[in-house]
Motif scaffolding. Sequence first.
Motif, PDB file in Angstrom:
ATOM      1  N   UNK A 167      29.786   7.011  78.177  1.00 52.01           N
ATOM      2  CA  UNK A 167      29.656   5.790  78.974  1.00 52.01           C
ATOM      3  C   UNK A 167      28.972   4.656  78.210  1.00 52.01           C
ATOM      4  N   UNK A 168      28.883   4.819  76.911  1.00 50.87           N
ATOM      5  CA  UNK A 168      28.255   3.740  76.134  1.00 50.87           C
ATOM      6  C   UNK A 168      29.083   3.469  74.879  1.00 50.87           C
ATOM      7  N   UNK A 169      28.929   2.279  74.396  1.00 53.10           N
ATOM      8  CA  UNK A 169      29.688   1.853  73.225  1.00 53.10           C
ATOM      9  C   UNK A 169      28.938   0.673  72.623  1.00 53.10           C
ATOM     10  N   UNK A 170      28.865   0.665  71.303  1.00 53.61           N
ATOM     11  CA  UNK A 170      28.130  -0.427  70.651  1.00 53.61           C
ATOM     12  C   UNK A 170      29.046  -1.236  69.746  1.00 53.61           C
ATOM     13  N   UNK A 171      28.613  -2.431  69.482  1.00 60.81           N
ATOM     14  CA  UNK A 171      29.295  -3.209  68.451  1.00 60.81           C
ATOM     15  C   UNK A 171      28.224  -3.866  67.582  1.00 60.81           C
ATOM     16  N   UNK A 172      28.369  -3.663  66.279  1.00 63.02           N
ATOM     17  CA  UNK A 172      27.445  -4.309  65.335  1.00 63.02           C
ATOM     18  C   UNK A 172      28.219  -5.457  64.703  1.00 63.02           C
ATOM     19  N   UNK A 173      27.693  -6.667  64.806  1.00 61.69           N
ATOM     20  CA  UNK A 173      28.442  -7.804  64.257  1.00 61.69           C
ATOM     21  C   UNK A 173      28.771  -7.575  62.784  1.00 61.69           C
ATOM     22  N   UNK A 174      30.022  -7.709  62.463  1.00 57.93           N
ATOM     23  CA  UNK A 174      30.440  -7.484  61.082  1.00 57.93           C
ATOM     24  C   UNK A 174      30.835  -8.803  60.456  1.00 57.93           C
ATOM     25  N   UNK A 175      30.601  -8.874  59.194  1.00 60.66           N
ATOM     26  CA  UNK A 175      30.998 -10.075  58.465  1.00 60.66           C
ATOM     27  C   UNK A 175      31.844  -9.590  57.313  1.00 60.66           C
ATOM     28  N   UNK A 176      33.131  -9.826  57.415  1.00 66.79           N
ATOM     29  CA  UNK A 176      34.000  -9.330  56.351  1.00 66.79           C
ATOM     30  C   UNK A 176      33.514  -9.865  55.010  1.00 66.79           C
ATOM     31  N   UNK A 177      33.350  -9.003  54.027  1.00 60.06           N
ATOM     32  CA  UNK A 177      32.833  -9.471  52.735  1.00 60.06           C
ATOM     33  C   UNK A 177      33.764 -10.521  52.131  1.00 60.06           C
ATOM     34  N   UNK A 178      33.150 -11.544  51.537  1.00 59.24           N
ATOM     35  CA  UNK A 178      33.960 -12.616  50.951  1.00 59.24           C
ATOM     36  C   UNK A 178      34.435 -12.214  49.568  1.00 59.24           C
ATOM     37  N   UNK A 179      33.685 -11.311  48.950  1.00 54.59           N
ATOM     38  CA  UNK A 179      34.095 -10.860  47.618  1.00 54.59           C
ATOM     39  C   UNK A 179      34.187  -9.342  47.628  1.00 54.59           C
ATOM     40  N   UNK A 180      34.834  -8.837  46.617  1.00 52.27           N
ATOM     41  CA  UNK A 180      35.006  -7.384  46.523  1.00 52.27           C
ATOM     42  C   UNK A 180      33.647  -6.710  46.362  1.00 52.27           C
ATOM     43  N   UNK A 181      33.478  -5.603  47.084  1.00 52.52           N
ATOM     44  CA  UNK A 181      32.213  -4.856  47.030  1.00 52.52           C
ATOM     45  C   UNK A 181      32.476  -3.453  46.505  1.00 52.52           C
ATOM     46  N   UNK A 182      31.471  -2.918  45.817  1.00 52.53           N
ATOM     47  CA  UNK A 182      31.554  -1.531  45.350  1.00 52.53           C
ATOM     48  C   UNK A 182      30.646  -0.697  46.247  1.00 52.53           C
ATOM     49  N   UNK A 183      31.138   0.437  46.721  1.00 53.02           N
ATOM     50  CA  UNK A 183      30.276   1.316  47.507  1.00 53.02           C
ATOM     51  C   UNK A 183      30.095   2.635  46.751  1.00 53.02           C
ATOM     52  N   UNK A 184      28.931   2.808  46.176  1.00 53.55           N
ATOM     53  CA  UNK A 184      28.614   4.041  45.434  1.00 53.55           C
ATOM     54  C   UNK A 184      27.147   4.367  45.649  1.00 53.55           C
ATOM     55  N   UNK A 185      26.747   5.581  45.287  1.00 56.13           N
ATOM     56  CA  UNK A 185      25.319   5.887  45.311  1.00 56.13           C
ATOM     57  C   UNK A 185      24.692   5.546  43.956  1.00 56.13           C
ATOM     58  N   UNK A 186      23.384   5.657  43.877  1.00 56.71           N
ATOM     59  CA  UNK A 186      22.663   5.226  42.680  1.00 56.71           C
ATOM     60  C   UNK A 186      23.054   5.997  41.434  1.00 56.71           C
ATOM     61  N   UNK A 187      23.308   7.291  41.591  1.00 54.53           N
ATOM     62  CA  UNK A 187      23.674   8.077  40.409  1.00 54.53           C
ATOM     63  C   UNK A 187      25.049   7.691  39.881  1.00 54.53           C
ATOM     64  N   UNK A 188      25.967   7.411  40.780  1.00 54.23           N
ATOM     65  CA  UNK A 188      27.287   6.954  40.325  1.00 54.23           C
ATOM     66  C   UNK A 188      27.145   5.583  39.670  1.00 54.23           C
ATOM     67  N   UNK A 189      26.303   4.740  40.256  1.00 57.82           N
ATOM     68  CA  UNK A 189      26.073   3.411  39.671  1.00 57.82           C
ATOM     69  C   UNK A 189      25.493   3.542  38.265  1.00 57.82           C
ATOM     70  N   UNK A 190      24.580   4.498  38.092  1.00 54.25           N
ATOM     71  CA  UNK A 190      24.005   4.753  36.762  1.00 54.25           C
ATOM     72  C   UNK A 190      25.100   5.108  35.768  1.00 54.25           C
ATOM     73  N   UNK A 191      25.949   6.048  36.186  1.00 54.00           N
ATOM     74  CA  UNK A 191      27.011   6.516  35.301  1.00 54.00           C
ATOM     75  C   UNK A 191      27.979   5.378  34.971  1.00 54.00           C
ATOM     76  N   UNK A 192      28.277   4.540  35.970  1.00 51.95           N
ATOM     77  CA  UNK A 192      29.140   3.383  35.705  1.00 51.95           C
ATOM     78  C   UNK A 192      28.453   2.441  34.721  1.00 51.95           C
ATOM     79  N   UNK A 193      27.129   2.356  34.836  1.00 53.64           N
ATOM     80  CA  UNK A 193      26.359   1.525  33.904  1.00 53.64           C
ATOM     81  C   UNK A 193      26.457   2.051  32.481  1.00 53.64           C
ATOM     82  N   UNK A 194      26.417   3.372  32.348  1.00 54.46           N
ATOM     83  CA  UNK A 194      26.557   3.981  31.011  1.00 54.46           C
ATOM     84  C   UNK A 194      27.918   3.611  30.433  1.00 54.46           C
TER      85      UNK A 194
END
Lengths: 624, 301
Positions: free
Chosen positions: A217-244
């Motif tokens: 009996x409940x439902x939520x909505x979180x205001x979303x703002x479509x990203x204007x630029x491409x975003x990467x979604x990774x965790x810190x360890x993957x980001x580290x490896x991409x940095x390497x």
Amino acid sequence: MNDTSLAFKNVTEIAEHIVEVISDSGEGAQRCGQSLGSIAARMGIGIWTVEIIPAEIRPPARSVAGASGNRIRLGAGRVTNGGDLTNLAVAFNEQVLLGRVRDGELAPGCTILLESLWRDHSDPTIRSSYLKTVEQLLGAGYRVIEIAMGRECAAVANAEKGKNMFALGMLCSIYSLDLKLAQEQMALTFGKKAQKVIDTNVKLLDAGYRWAEAHLDFKYRIPAERPKEAQIVVNGNTALALGVLASGMEICAMYPITPATSASHYLSDVFEKVGGVVHQAEDEIGACAFAIGASYAGKCTVTITSGPGYSLKQEAIGLAVMSEIPLVVVNVQRGGPSTGQPTKAEQGDLMSAIFGSHGDAPKVVMAASTIEDCFYSVITARRIAETFNMVVVVLTDANLATSQQPFPRPQFDPAWMAPPTDQSALPEGLKPYDWDQATGLARRFIPGQANGMHTVTGLAHDRASHVAYDPQINEEAIHYRSLKLAALQRTLKAPALFGPSKGEMLVIGWGSTKGAIEEAVEMLQGEGHKVSSMHLRFLQPLPPGIKEAMKGFRHVMTVEGNWSDRPEDELIDESNRRYSALAMLLRARYLRDIDCYSEVRGQPIKPSTICEVVRRKLAKPKKS
Amino acid sequence: MNDTACLLKLYDEKYELEDYQGGVPRWCSGCGDNAILAAVQRLCRDEALHPEKTVFVSGIGCSSRFPHYMRTYGFHGIHGRALPVAEGVRMARPDLHVFVNTGDGDCCSIGAAHWIHAVRYNMNLSVFLHDNQIYGLTKKQASPTSPRGTKSNTSPRGSWLEALNPLTVTLGVQNVSFVAQVVDWMPDVLYEVVRAAFHHKGLSFVRIIQRCPEWLPDQWEPFIKDPKRVQRLESSGHDAGNLDRAREVASKMDPIPVGILYRNENVPCYEDLRRSPKLRTPELVRTGLEAEFDKFTVWPS
């Protein structure tokens, strides 16, 4: 049949919510949480996901310590940290939930979606444990909604497994997420598997969605703002490896250790595609020595480890310092000392990073403060290492390692890459340690270069790398190796202040606490407190401008994830209090009475905790 | 290449012994290290190794001063870690000649883990174990290869344990591809074995029994005085392709078997298995990176 029910439901708009999905390990709660994060991110909802990892490999089923899963903070706009308490939990049994309740992770009144199959379980002890727990939870004011998830799954997919995707479907309904996007996400999540697997999971997802639409009996909505630029979604360890990868380094030498290993797992998979090598050495010392050998031979190399491994590498790191061989060492910090808390976050290695290795061993120490920073820090570290012929230590921690946060997709810059190995002949007569008077810098010699033959040594040596014990030669060499830090420091920018440049309190932090500190500062400012913060990326050398910045504030304190003695303890006073690492460094350098607040709970520090600490500190009448 | 360049190149490639002589050795007179140095310098000259393309890597101990006495590139690192450093050099640079000089303490004690795994990696390295059965630099402590009963500063009434046999240990490791033994007092055999080790593709492990005139002056006298107590494998019909036989021979120390115990050219080298055949260009890295970014990208809609 359920499509119409939506119209009758009230959709509550909320600014943020923290969700967790927990199960016994192996039931897929992690995958459910990660997928939820990705779907939300793709819609433009801010996310920060944190893995909930049991310390044991196979904890017994239905055990308090066995909780495995994911915690996702959803918010309008950018989310910079894991936040405070959980608002909604999905649990596949009551025991894993109990662990989270005992840890104080659930907000008062938290909604709990609980698998109810245990209610009718054949084992009477399980039945009674379940009923007792539900009663307790209700008594504690939580809203418990019992759902026969397994049975619902079996009805649609002829499989008891797959509860995690059913749960994902429910969450998509609850948070008004785009079901079509979620279905696409299935293809990404199970992309490597057969179409049949994808289809089954989509079915389960749909079933969960429909169930929630019809029954909740409940439902939520979180205001979303479509990203204007491409975003990467990774965790810190993957980001580290991409940095390497992006830094142009070619070799990574490592030894398996939690929580650093997943960076090497990912790197092992992708490095070969671009001609790189991940060498799993026989031990941590071997990994560091291998990296030093490869760097000496002209390829700047990285070694990735965590606390215990970092301790083992200390002697070899000293060798790289002494012989001025560029080297990048990543320490994904975990709880210490000794084996400590392998899967938990701590910031306990700052002092050993700066002062570790015997004798005077100056090295550069940086700390990544966001997921994005994990990526860029490695690139910067490689450049500094090769420019100054120094060891650069990059500190992250278990919090960053497993958390996900979107950041703008980096635009490749050829300047990130290491230059090709220099094989040109060296000018005759040039010595391998012809230190520059002003900066301490000397040209790097690489085997293969004509006129450069010399023997690198860990012994005290003169400009020609000849072993030398003369008093003035030893002092000269130490002098120049130290001077390089000052040369680097002159190139650093003053860290930016978050908030006004004048006020009552300046909070200084480093590493993964950045998001929580800044969120707390914003809340405090909203309450009318004159609080600002500053976050340090370079810990050694410290950047310029800190002293001047501190002048604008009556109090300065650090917030850190390491130990500091509690001033309220009977035995603790000014003369014996052990301060947090950064506080100690700042006190020593700037001769100011800098206080600190720290925790070693193995979890990210919560913004609400920081607020509380600062409020208390500001309310206290100033002594002396 | 025109004629002049060709001539110049020929001229360039001819080297004298002096071209490989670095600092003046500070070893004791009569120390076996001197014989090893002489054999290796001779090898470099005969093979016309470019000094700038040659690297000697060592750890810590008397043996490990070796690189300082060569006029090539050298890496005198930390105790026990010569092998992983050399492996890193080899992985990074297939074009260099990489040698390792290590001692019985450096290799068989503090660096034992690296030794076992180095044999298993089988990277293309020539490894010389300078085995004098004693710690020399730190002034006479028993080493793992000291025979039981060796009196030293840490075992004043004689050491308690049987000596570790570096040959049987090495021959027991999977992927072993070259094991030899020589003695410092037979310079021609020493030279021949060092040369064979250099030409072997893979990790060549040469145990060089060497005298320490300072701390164990009489250790090898009986063997030197009685040539029958040294057995030349080459002339005894030993089959270096037979691993079982090599292990058998390796386990006997009187007479001392001298020569190549085992050689197998068909063991793959780790660096060849690992190194990418792709030419690593910034473009390749960029393409790889962009492909990875694509996997994790949320595109604006």
